[in-house]
Scaffold this motif. Structure first.
Motif, mmCIF file in Angstrom:
data_model
loop_
_atom_site.group_PDB
_atom_site.id
_atom_site.type_symbol
_atom_site.label_atom_id
_atom_site.label_comp_id
_atom_site.label_asym_id
_atom_site.label_seq_id
_atom_site.Cartn_x
_atom_site.Cartn_y
_atom_site.Cartn_z
ATOM 1 N N ALA A 133 25.691 -1.490 79.007
ATOM 2 C CA ALA A 133 26.358 -2.583 78.296
ATOM 3 C C ALA A 133 27.284 -2.025 77.220
ATOM 4 C CB ALA A 133 25.314 -3.505 77.671
ATOM 5 N N ASP A 134 28.424 -2.668 77.051
ATOM 6 C CA ASP A 134 29.317 -2.325 75.940
ATOM 7 C C ASP A 134 28.777 -2.971 74.669
ATOM 8 O OD1 ASP A 134 30.968 -0.962 77.656
ATOM 9 O OD2 ASP A 134 32.424 -2.587 77.855
ATOM 10 N N ILE A 135 28.728 -2.202 73.584
ATOM 11 C CA ILE A 135 28.170 -2.688 72.323
ATOM 12 C C ILE A 135 29.298 -3.136 71.391
ATOM 13 C CG2 ILE A 135 26.755 -2.120 70.315
ATOM 14 C CD1 ILE A 135 25.355 -0.004 72.004
ATOM 15 N N TYR A 136 29.105 -4.284 70.743
ATOM 16 C CA TYR A 136 30.056 -4.840 69.781
ATOM 17 C C TYR A 136 29.308 -5.150 68.491
ATOM 18 C CZ TYR A 136 33.033 -5.618 73.875
ATOM 19 O OH TYR A 136 33.785 -5.439 75.000
ATOM 20 N N VAL A 137 29.977 -4.972 67.347
ATOM 21 C CA VAL A 137 29.387 -5.310 66.055
ATOM 22 C C VAL A 137 30.007 -6.611 65.563
ATOM 23 C CG1 VAL A 137 29.058 -4.609 63.656
ATOM 24 C CG2 VAL A 137 28.969 -2.896 65.478
ATOM 25 N N LEU A 138 29.160 -7.587 65.224
ATOM 26 C CA LEU A 138 29.610 -8.885 64.734
ATOM 27 C C LEU A 138 29.375 -8.962 63.235
ATOM 28 C CD1 LEU A 138 29.009 -9.159 67.807
ATOM 29 C CD2 LEU A 138 28.209 -11.458 67.358
ATOM 30 N N GLY A 139 30.292 -9.614 62.516
ATOM 31 C CA GLY A 139 30.097 -9.725 61.082
ATOM 32 C C GLY A 139 31.053 -10.685 60.428
ATOM 33 N N THR A 140 30.901 -10.797 59.098
ATOM 34 C CA THR A 140 31.732 -11.714 58.315
ATOM 35 C C THR A 140 32.200 -11.078 57.015
ATOM 36 O OG1 THR A 140 29.741 -12.628 57.261
ATOM 37 C CG2 THR A 140 30.577 -13.776 59.215
ATOM 38 N N SER A 141 32.198 -9.743 56.966
ATOM 39 C CA SER A 141 32.542 -9.076 55.704
ATOM 40 C C SER A 141 33.059 -7.674 55.955
ATOM 41 C CB SER A 141 31.296 -8.995 54.807
ATOM 42 O OG SER A 141 30.343 -8.111 55.393
ATOM 43 N N ALA A 142 33.581 -7.067 54.895
ATOM 44 C CA ALA A 142 34.057 -5.684 54.989
ATOM 45 C C ALA A 142 32.896 -4.730 55.256
ATOM 46 C CB ALA A 142 34.776 -5.299 53.702
ATOM 47 N N ALA A 143 31.689 -5.092 54.809
ATOM 48 C CA ALA A 143 30.523 -4.219 55.023
ATOM 49 C C ALA A 143 30.223 -4.079 56.511
ATOM 50 C CB ALA A 143 29.308 -4.775 54.290
ATOM 51 N N SER A 144 30.253 -5.186 57.248
ATOM 52 C CA SER A 144 30.002 -5.111 58.681
ATOM 53 C C SER A 144 31.144 -4.397 59.394
ATOM 54 C CB SER A 144 29.809 -6.510 59.266
ATOM 55 O OG SER A 144 30.916 -7.346 58.979
ATOM 56 N N ALA A 145 32.365 -4.570 58.891
ATOM 57 C CA ALA A 145 33.513 -3.874 59.474
ATOM 58 C C ALA A 145 33.358 -2.361 59.305
ATOM 59 C CB ALA A 145 34.801 -4.345 58.812
ATOM 60 N N GLU A 146 32.857 -1.945 58.147
ATOM 61 C CA GLU A 146 32.641 -0.519 57.900
ATOM 62 C C GLU A 146 31.572 0.031 58.843
ATOM 63 O OE1 GLU A 146 31.896 2.537 54.154
ATOM 64 O OE2 GLU A 146 31.761 0.384 53.852
ATOM 65 N N THR A 147 30.518 -0.730 59.068
ATOM 66 C CA THR A 147 29.477 -0.313 60.007
ATOM 67 C C THR A 147 30.049 -0.116 61.404
ATOM 68 O OG1 THR A 147 27.729 -1.445 58.760
ATOM 69 C CG2 THR A 147 27.299 -0.999 61.089
ATOM 70 N N ALA A 148 30.872 -1.065 61.851
ATOM 71 C CA ALA A 148 31.492 -0.957 63.169
ATOM 72 C C ALA A 148 32.410 0.260 63.238
ATOM 73 C CB ALA A 148 32.283 -2.221 63.478
ATOM 74 N N ALA A 149 33.180 0.483 62.180
ATOM 75 C CA ALA A 149 34.127 1.597 62.153
ATOM 76 C C ALA A 149 33.398 2.937 62.208
ATOM 77 C CB ALA A 149 34.993 1.508 60.900
ATOM 78 N N GLU A 150 32.359 3.072 61.412
ATOM 79 C CA GLU A 150 31.622 4.337 61.371
ATOM 80 C C GLU A 150 30.871 4.590 62.677
ATOM 81 O OE1 GLU A 150 29.199 3.920 57.905
ATOM 82 O OE2 GLU A 150 30.833 4.478 56.513
ATOM 83 N N SER A 151 30.564 3.508 63.402
ATOM 84 C CA SER A 151 29.870 3.646 64.680
ATOM 85 C C SER A 151 30.841 3.822 65.845
ATOM 86 C CB SER A 151 28.992 2.404 64.928
ATOM 87 O OG SER A 151 28.068 2.210 63.876
ATOM 88 N N GLY A 152 32.140 3.681 65.569
ATOM 89 C CA GLY A 152 33.142 3.815 66.623
ATOM 90 C C GLY A 152 33.087 2.711 67.658
#
Length: 351
Positions: free
Chosen positions: A168-187
């Motif tokens: 499965a392809d993994i996606y990060v869902l969020g509503t803030s810059a904090a979740s965006a940073e998590t997604a970015a650091e996880s690639g």
């Protein structure tokens, strides 16, 4: 589906409409997935909610399995699995089974929202003795799904069976810059839920952080996605009437936690169950609404503003299933090649 600039997808929350049974709500979700496939939408996601009489989807993994069996080629996934409640190992096993059943068609969207009230969180996390952050759990999940558990891992050698060629392809869902940073650091791809946090400045900041801090892994590039409420109707007046006065309610607890829900009753119940002091802020929900032409124009504007590659559309504010189907059909027509060309020719004075 979509133009060359972005793709269109659907998130369905399986709302239980008044005087409706959960069985009927699920039948509607199945029908919507089949409609999305016929119309050419890119993917169809289902949500996770707990302890609610208004939405039926408490187990996205089970629903995804059924939807995969009821469709043929559209991608099906979670929007999302609330990873804070679960063992990343078990989530990986669930989605490896799904990916084995339907290779190349499974998405695993994850988030850190509770997906319910404090009592459902306590029930879901009963017996948990090793709390971890979303980033920590996400790292574990990625390792298990890809069967790449490092040698220094305490459980080195473990496999989240079954092994699959196309996990499965993994996606990060969020509503803030904090979740965006998590997604970015996880690639990983990142989805900002504007239908939950209607602050466009927060969305802009999140996408900025995501782009600037993205760490490419396995050659992947940033994949920003915007999830938002959309209502398309035959006239502006009808769209405005359908949207109504839909509001969101943000609960702020004394501990600093915040949560956004769809009714004042949910907000008050959440505050009561938290056993903390709390405040509730009311805000008008942001809904892209209008005719095919005006909605298309607005989505193109948002695409230019945020640089997103995909929109995931939600229509749960609509009070009728027929209205939901109609809205998704009109949205498809708004980006159908023939109509787009006709509008562009008219705008250029060529027709």
């Amino acid at each position: 589906m979509g133009n060359q600039q972005f793709k269109l997808s659907i998130l369905d929350q399986t709302p239980i409409l008044p005087e409706q049974a959960p069985t009927e709500a699920f039948a509607h979700t199945i029908e919507l997935a089949q409609l999305a496939e016929r119309l050419g939408y890119n993917r169809f996601w289902v949500s996770e909610h707990h302890d609610s009489a208004k939405v039926a989807g408490s187990s996205p993994e089970v629903l995804i399995a059924h939807l995969l069996a009821k469709t043929e080629h559209i991608r099906i996934g979670s929007g999302g699995v609330m990873l804070q409640h679960y063992s990343p190992y078990k989530v990986a096993e669930n989605f490896n089974v799904l990916a084995s059943l339907a290779p190349g068609r499974v998405d695993l969207g994850v988030g850190r929202a509770p997906g319910g009230l404090p009592r459902s969180t306590r029930a879901l996390q009963q017996g948990v003795t090793e709390p971890a952050t979303l980033s920590e759990k996400l790292k574990e999940l990625q390792a298990y799904v890809a069967n790449q558990v490092p040698d220094e891992h305490p459980l080195a050698g473990i496999v989240a069976g079954p092994l699959v060629d196309q996990p499965a392809d993994i996606y990060v869902l969020g509503t803030s810059a904090a979740s965006a940073e998590t997604a970015a650091e996880s690639g990983l791809p990142y989805v900002f839920a504007l239908f939950i946090n209607s602050d466009e400045q927060a969305a802009a900041e999140a996408f900025k952080v995501y782009a600037e801090r993205f760490q490419s892994k396995d050659g992947l590039s940033p994949h920003p996605i915007l999830a938002l409420s959309v209502i398309v109707a035959d006239s502006e007046e009808e769209a405005q009437e359908l949207a109504g006065e839909y509001k969101l309610f943000k609960i702020k607890l004394a501990s600093g936690k915040t949560l956004t829900v769809g009714t004042i009753e949910q907000a008050e119940e959440y505050g009561r169950q938290s056993s903390e002091a709390y405040t509730i802020d009311t805000q008008q929900a942001q809904i892209v609404k209008g005719t095919k032409a005006s909605v298309r124009s607005r989505l193109l504007e948002l695409q230019r503003r945020y640089g997103v590659k995909e929109f995931i559309v939600v229509s749960s504010s609509l009070k009728s299933f027929e209205q939901r189907k109609r809205s998704y059909t009109l949205l498809h027509e708004a980006f159908a090649t023939e109509e787009v060309q006709a509008w562009e020719q008219k705008a250029a004075g060529l027709s």
